[in-house]
Design an enzyme around this catalytic site. Structure first.
Site, PDB file in Angstrom:
ATOM      1  N   CYS A  75      37.854  38.442  30.012  1.00 51.84           N
ATOM      2  CA  CYS A  75      38.256  37.860  31.372  1.00 51.84           C
ATOM      3  C   CYS A  75      38.051  39.291  32.276  1.00 51.84           C
ATOM      4  CB  CYS A  75      39.480  37.358  30.887  1.00 51.84           C
ATOM      5  SG  CYS A  75      40.065  36.970  32.707  1.00 51.84           S
ATOM      6  N   CYS A 212      37.458  33.473  38.579  1.00 53.57           N
ATOM      7  CA  CYS A 212      36.950  33.602  37.263  1.00 53.57           C
ATOM      8  C   CYS A 212      36.071  34.793  37.449  1.00 53.57           C
ATOM      9  CB  CYS A 212      36.183  32.504  36.461  1.00 53.57           C
ATOM     10  SG  CYS A 212      35.467  32.722  34.960  1.00 53.57           S
TER      11      CYS A 212
END
Length: 268
Positions: A75, A212
């Site tokens: 991430c 994201c």
């Protein structure tokens, strides 16, 4: 026997996670903890749980669990927040650190001014882009996109008007399409010019998120490969803007904010 766990709630461009220092606290069954704590009505509320730990091959390690309890490979937004966390907590005095993730070691550079972390840049490595277009069907409509990997899977779909995309309806069936055996993150991208892209994301295991980091990187990599943008662009998402650049070594450099929202304790 229960224990009280100290946590930090942080976000990068609205992509929010619960951060726990496992060098102090032992977290058993993080998959279940992520599901319970991420609940926005009955828990802390987040897109998932991030565990910061020791590493034998890097300065620190990261494990990340989505809101549904599944473990993620990587991430970008969480990586930036970890950079700020370890600096703010006095765990490092360096402005460049390395982070062990399930998709490899990432180098993180802290952009510091007056002893405060203003933004964070992460070397996300080299993207693998499949330039063969694929067609998927969701909610009776066909969508054409490109697969890309930035240590985790993505499917980038171009649209002329992102406001017309019903993400809660089309996101789930695309994520779980048989073309993606391990499921996929889904990005809808509207290219506004060669340096600006509007993007929305349906994240694998979390659903709609405000941003994201890996998705922004995958989108820029696909756009650049197809000549839709230059090698550097601002990716605007619901929660804010990330600046993504392909450097001379074709590494994706991601720069964006990292913000501490609050600190707290919870029983575990």
């Amino acid at each position: 026997m229960t224990q009280k766990i100290k946590f930090h709630k942080m976000h990068g461009a609205g992509n929010d996670y619960i951060y726990v220092n496992t060098m102090i606290y032992s977290i058993e069954n993080p998959e279940e903890k992520s599901r319970i704590w991420s609940d926005r009505h009955k828990g802390i509320g987040s897109d998932g749980l991030v565990l910061i730990g020791k590493s034998e091959i890097a300065d620190f390690s990261m494990r990340i669990f989505n809101a549904d309890g599944s473990e993620a490979m990587m991430c970008g937004n969480a990586s930036r927040c970890i950079g700020k966390y370890v600096y703010d907590q006095g765990l490092t005095s360096q402005n460049t650190i390395t982070l062990e993730t399930l998709s490899g070691i990432k180098t993180i550079h802290l952009n510091i001014d007056n002893e405060r972390v203003q933004s964070v840049t992460v070397d996300m490595g080299i993207a693998v882009v499949d330039t063969d277009f694929l067609t998927v069907t969701a909610a009776g409509k066909s969508f054409v996109g490109i697969k890309a990997s930035v240590g985790n899977p993505h499917f980038v779909i171009f649209t002329d008007n992102i406001s017309l995309i019903d993400l809660p309806v089309v996101g789930p069936p695309i994520e779980t399409n048989p073309l993606f055996p391990d499921h996929t993150n889904v990005e809808f991208a509207e290219v506004r010019d060669i340096n600006n892209v509007r993007m929305r994301v349906w994240e694998r295991g979390s659903g709609i998120t405000m941003a994201c980091g890996t998705g922004a990187c995958a989108t820029l990599a696909v756009c650049a490969a197809l000549g839709k943008t230059s090698r550097q662009a601002a990716i605007e998402m619901d929660g804010g803007v990330l600046n993504i650049m392909l450097d001379d070594n074709n590494h994706l450099q991601m720069t964006g904010p990292a913000v501490t929202v609050f600190e707290g304790e919870i029983e575990a």
